[in-house]
Design a protein around this motif. Structure first.
Motif, PDB file in Angstrom:
ATOM      1  N   ASP A 213       7.522  11.244 -18.242  1.00  0.00           N
ATOM      2  CA  ASP A 213       8.682  10.720 -19.183  1.00  0.00           C
ATOM      3  C   ASP A 213       8.144   9.421 -19.705  1.00  0.00           C
ATOM      4  O   ASP A 213       8.577   8.944 -20.612  1.00  0.00           O
ATOM      5  CB  ASP A 213      10.017  11.001 -18.497  1.00  0.00           C
ATOM      6  N   SER A 214       7.799   8.472 -18.549  1.00  0.00           N
ATOM      7  CA  SER A 214       7.785   7.090 -18.666  1.00  0.00           C
ATOM      8  C   SER A 214       6.493   6.955 -19.557  1.00  0.00           C
ATOM      9  O   SER A 214       6.443   6.104 -20.404  1.00  0.00           O
ATOM     10  CB  SER A 214       7.547   6.284 -17.452  1.00  0.00           C
TER      11      SER A 214
ATOM     12  N   GLN B 271       5.094   5.537 -24.239  1.00  0.00           N
ATOM     13  CA  GLN B 271       3.858   5.203 -24.953  1.00  0.00           C
ATOM     14  C   GLN B 271       3.495   5.483 -26.151  1.00  0.00           C
ATOM     15  O   GLN B 271       2.805   5.090 -26.930  1.00  0.00           O
ATOM     16  CB  GLN B 271       2.712   5.236 -23.860  1.00  0.00           C
ATOM     17  N   PHE B 272       4.378   6.692 -26.424  1.00  0.00           N
ATOM     18  CA  PHE B 272       4.123   7.227 -27.738  1.00  0.00           C
ATOM     19  C   PHE B 272       5.425   7.305 -28.697  1.00  0.00           C
ATOM     20  O   PHE B 272       5.790   8.242 -29.127  1.00  0.00           O
ATOM     21  CB  PHE B 272       3.374   8.719 -27.567  1.00  0.00           C
ATOM     22  N   PRO B 273       5.948   6.155 -28.943  1.00  0.00           N
ATOM     23  CA  PRO B 273       7.139   6.200 -29.667  1.00  0.00           C
ATOM     24  C   PRO B 273       7.122   6.884 -30.938  1.00  0.00           C
ATOM     25  O   PRO B 273       8.219   7.438 -31.432  1.00  0.00           O
ATOM     26  CB  PRO B 273       7.614   4.807 -29.783  1.00  0.00           C
ATOM     27  N   ALA B 274       6.216   6.896 -31.655  1.00  0.00           N
ATOM     28  CA  ALA B 274       6.067   7.802 -32.987  1.00  0.00           C
ATOM     29  C   ALA B 274       6.335   9.261 -32.871  1.00  0.00           C
ATOM     30  O   ALA B 274       6.666   9.848 -33.759  1.00  0.00           O
ATOM     31  CB  ALA B 274       4.934   7.179 -33.698  1.00  0.00           C
ATOM     32  N   LEU B 275       5.881   9.780 -31.663  1.00  0.00           N
ATOM     33  CA  LEU B 275       5.994  11.012 -31.467  1.00  0.00           C
ATOM     34  C   LEU B 275       7.405  11.548 -31.019  1.00  0.00           C
ATOM     35  O   LEU B 275       7.604  12.961 -30.789  1.00  0.00           O
ATOM     36  CB  LEU B 275       4.752  11.496 -30.274  1.00  0.00           C
ATOM     37  N   HIS B 276       8.406  10.816 -30.894  1.00  0.00           N
ATOM     38  CA  HIS B 276       9.765  11.309 -30.448  1.00  0.00           C
ATOM     39  C   HIS B 276      10.127  12.376 -31.268  1.00  0.00           C
ATOM     40  O   HIS B 276      10.934  13.226 -30.896  1.00  0.00           O
ATOM     41  CB  HIS B 276      10.546  10.057 -30.360  1.00  0.00           C
TER      42      HIS B 276
ATOM     43  N   ALA C 188      -8.020  18.074 -31.350  1.00  0.00           N
ATOM     44  CA  ALA C 188      -8.697  17.730 -32.699  1.00  0.00           C
ATOM     45  C   ALA C 188      -8.810  15.994 -32.469  1.00  0.00           C
ATOM     46  O   ALA C 188      -9.727  15.526 -32.312  1.00  0.00           O
ATOM     47  CB  ALA C 188      -7.661  18.096 -33.624  1.00  0.00           C
ATOM     48  N   VAL C 189      -7.653  15.375 -32.975  1.00  0.00           N
ATOM     49  CA  VAL C 189      -7.587  13.779 -32.803  1.00  0.00           C
ATOM     50  C   VAL C 189      -6.086  13.468 -32.262  1.00  0.00           C
ATOM     51  O   VAL C 189      -5.178  14.190 -32.667  1.00  0.00           O
ATOM     52  CB  VAL C 189      -7.720  13.351 -34.236  1.00  0.00           C
ATOM     53  N   ALA C 190      -6.144  12.741 -31.161  1.00  0.00           N
ATOM     54  CA  ALA C 190      -5.073  12.495 -30.503  1.00  0.00           C
ATOM     55  C   ALA C 190      -4.477  11.045 -31.063  1.00  0.00           C
ATOM     56  O   ALA C 190      -5.121  10.348 -31.558  1.00  0.00           O
ATOM     57  CB  ALA C 190      -5.382  12.364 -28.833  1.00  0.00           C
ATOM     58  N   PRO C 191      -3.225  11.125 -30.869  1.00  0.00           N
ATOM     59  CA  PRO C 191      -2.554  10.043 -31.115  1.00  0.00           C
ATOM     60  C   PRO C 191      -2.734   8.575 -29.970  1.00  0.00           C
ATOM     61  O   PRO C 191      -3.239   8.977 -29.108  1.00  0.00           O
ATOM     62  CB  PRO C 191      -0.969  10.113 -31.047  1.00  0.00           C
ATOM     63  N   TRP C 192      -2.701   7.570 -30.631  1.00  0.00           N
ATOM     64  CA  TRP C 192      -2.817   6.339 -29.610  1.00  0.00           C
ATOM     65  C   TRP C 192      -1.724   5.964 -28.685  1.00  0.00           C
ATOM     66  O   TRP C 192      -0.534   5.989 -29.212  1.00  0.00           O
ATOM     67  CB  TRP C 192      -3.223   5.113 -30.424  1.00  0.00           C
ATOM     68  N   PRO C 193      -1.804   5.640 -27.455  1.00  0.00           N
ATOM     69  CA  PRO C 193      -0.695   5.086 -26.704  1.00  0.00           C
ATOM     70  C   PRO C 193      -0.485   3.857 -27.180  1.00  0.00           C
ATOM     71  O   PRO C 193      -1.155   3.032 -27.845  1.00  0.00           O
ATOM     72  CB  PRO C 193      -1.297   4.973 -25.408  1.00  0.00           C
TER      73      PRO C 193
ATOM     74  N   SER D 119      -6.675   2.693 -23.692  1.00  0.00           N
ATOM     75  CA  SER D 119      -6.447   4.378 -23.498  1.00  0.00           C
ATOM     76  C   SER D 119      -6.806   4.854 -22.107  1.00  0.00           C
ATOM     77  O   SER D 119      -6.091   5.366 -21.462  1.00  0.00           O
ATOM     78  CB  SER D 119      -7.056   5.051 -24.467  1.00  0.00           C
ATOM     79  N   LEU D 120      -8.245   4.640 -21.604  1.00  0.00           N
ATOM     80  CA  LEU D 120      -8.758   4.971 -20.672  1.00  0.00           C
ATOM     81  C   LEU D 120      -7.733   4.467 -19.304  1.00  0.00           C
ATOM     82  O   LEU D 120      -7.701   4.800 -18.319  1.00  0.00           O
ATOM     83  CB  LEU D 120     -10.015   4.643 -20.365  1.00  0.00           C
ATOM     84  N   GLY D 121      -7.301   3.068 -19.647  1.00  0.00           N
ATOM     85  CA  GLY D 121      -6.481   2.486 -18.560  1.00  0.00           C
ATOM     86  C   GLY D 121      -5.181   3.384 -18.329  1.00  0.00           C
ATOM     87  O   GLY D 121      -4.858   3.571 -17.054  1.00  0.00           O
ATOM     88  N   VAL D 122      -4.577   3.796 -19.192  1.00  0.00           N
ATOM     89  CA  VAL D 122      -3.434   4.657 -19.236  1.00  0.00           C
ATOM     90  C   VAL D 122      -3.816   5.981 -18.258  1.00  0.00           C
ATOM     91  O   VAL D 122      -3.018   6.347 -17.493  1.00  0.00           O
ATOM     92  CB  VAL D 122      -2.902   5.224 -20.481  1.00  0.00           C
ATOM     93  N   LEU D 123      -4.903   6.764 -18.453  1.00  0.00           N
ATOM     94  CA  LEU D 123      -5.491   7.791 -17.854  1.00  0.00           C
ATOM     95  C   LEU D 123      -5.584   7.558 -16.316  1.00  0.00           C
ATOM     96  O   LEU D 123      -5.533   8.312 -15.415  1.00  0.00           O
ATOM     97  CB  LEU D 123      -6.380   8.443 -18.468  1.00  0.00           C
ATOM     98  N   LEU D 124      -6.614   6.620 -16.205  1.00  0.00           N
ATOM     99  CA  LEU D 124      -6.897   6.168 -14.839  1.00  0.00           C
ATOM    100  C   LEU D 124      -5.838   5.867 -14.119  1.00  0.00           C
ATOM    101  O   LEU D 124      -5.934   6.094 -12.828  1.00  0.00           O
ATOM    102  CB  LEU D 124      -8.202   5.359 -14.822  1.00  0.00           C
TER     103      LEU D 124
END
Length: 378
Positions: A5-6, A10-15, A24-29, A278-283
């Motif tokens: 949830d937190s 990181q994806f406010p535009a996706l709310h 396909a192509v992902a949104p950015w954090p 982006s990889l910082g978020v995943l790792l």
């Protein structure tokens, strides 16, 4: 780790957007958007005055890539433009003899077909497995296509049409035992499912960063196993691939001793800053946890779809075959009508593999999964 949830914050535009198209192509954090904006603002304000710091970001990204791939060293990974470029380095770097062959899959994304087909001018045959005829054990069928003239086997870790996850370890063991080079297009796995280049005994791995890795288009990771690096002839030349790249007055040069030899010219610093964030978020979340959360969302969708008699699942639902994608079709509507219905209900997905493909990510709220299921139930 941060909660899903937190992470969704990181994806406010996706709310207000039901985003199910990470394959396909992902949104950015948000941290990635912030990093790109800061980089652009710095460029506008002072140009390359702080270029040494940019190089530290580049080196940090290489270490992140090493962790993501479990490569022996960061120097085994080149930062290239895209998946197609990395595959082309392999296809046109090897010394082929007329009568050699490459083994692959007919249903692959064009990047992993066209380049091998182009080798016909060199007398190289591209042997393609039809997955529809060998769904039960595609790996064994692939291996059966190999013979003494097979130089390379190239497959995607996960098939883009229906999310079929391949048993890379089985294929890698066979290739290593039989002297066949093993090339993996990992674009549909890296960032979604843990990956271990050493465990699967891959010789080459390539993946663009704009899908599950949540990065920008135009920057890809290209892993080359150190022991086979010398087998690839160079096909591009420029200042950045030289061993002494800071000596601009050199009259002769030696290629870099590591994978940087495949980086011809100036690096994509904008893309580097984006992918590093982006990889910082995943790792930070950890790839085991990323996959656990994503897998739980796929299972949730499967359970929901199972209650809808009109829906037929096209993806392989066996746990070992699952990925971040789920493809299905309607028993009564055409695929075009089903896709339009989902679009009209705000679901961003893709028509693929004879049906419609959903590809959430590990942070996708379960409330969004419910909205997709409600749209299908209607």
């Amino acid at each position: 780790m941060p909660s899903p949830d937190s992470l969704f914050s990181q994806f406010p535009a996706l709310h207000d957007c039901l985003y199910f198209n990470h394959a396909a192509v992902a949104p950015w954090p948000q941290v990635t958007a912030d990093a790109v904006q800061a980089f652009a603002a710095e460029n506008a304000r002072q140009g390359t005055l702080n270029y040494p710091h940019w190089l530290t970001v580049e080196q940090a990204l290489r270490e992140q890539a090493r962790q993501l791939l479990n490569a022996p060293a960061a120097g085994d990974i080149a930062l290239v433009k895209n998946t197609s470029e990395g595959l082309s380095f392999v296809a046109y770097g090897l010394d082929w003899q007329a009568g050699d062959n490459v083994v692959g899959i007919r249903q692959e994304f064009p990047s992993n077909r066209f380049v091998w087909q182009s080798l016909a001018s060199k007398g190289v045959e591209f042997r393609q497995l039809d997955l529809t005829e060998h769904a039960a054990d595609p790996e064994q069928a692939l291996l059966a296509l190999c013979d003494s003239r097979t130089r390379l086997l190239s497959i995607s870790a996960v098939q883009y049409t229906n999310g079929l996850r391949m048993d890379l370890q089985k294929v890698g063991e066979f290739c290593r035992a039989n002297g066949i080079l093993f090339c993996v297009d990992a674009i549909q796995q890296l960032g979604a499912i843990p990956f271990d280049a050493q465990h699967v005994q891959a010789d080459f791995v390539v993946a663009d960063g704009h899908k599950w890795m949540l990065g920008a288009e135009g920057l890809a990771l290209f892993y080359v196993r150190r022991e086979v690096q010398a087998q690839l002839n160079l096909t591009q030349y420029g200042w950045h691939m030289a061993e002494g790249l800071s000596d601009y007055s050199m009259e002769t040069f030696q290629p870099a001793v590591d994978a940087r030899r495949f980086e011809c010219g100036s690096p994509n610093m904008l893309g580097i800053h984006a992918l590093h964030a982006s990889l910082g978020v995943l790792l930070e979340a950890g790839m085991d946890e990323v996959w656990a959360q994503l897998s739980a969302r796929i299972q949730y969708l499967l359970d929901g779809l199972a209650t809808l008699p009109d829906i037929e699942i096209l993806s392989d639902t066996r746990p070992e075959r699952r990925s971040g994608m789920l493809t299905f079709r309607s028993r009564t509507l055409t695929n075009e009508a089903l896709f339009k219905h989902l679009q009209d209900n705000g679901v961003f997905c893709a028509p693929r593999g004879g049906g419609v493909r959903l590809s959430p990510h590990f942070y996708t709220p379960f409330a969004h999964l419910d909205k997709v299921l409600q749209a299908l139930a209607s």
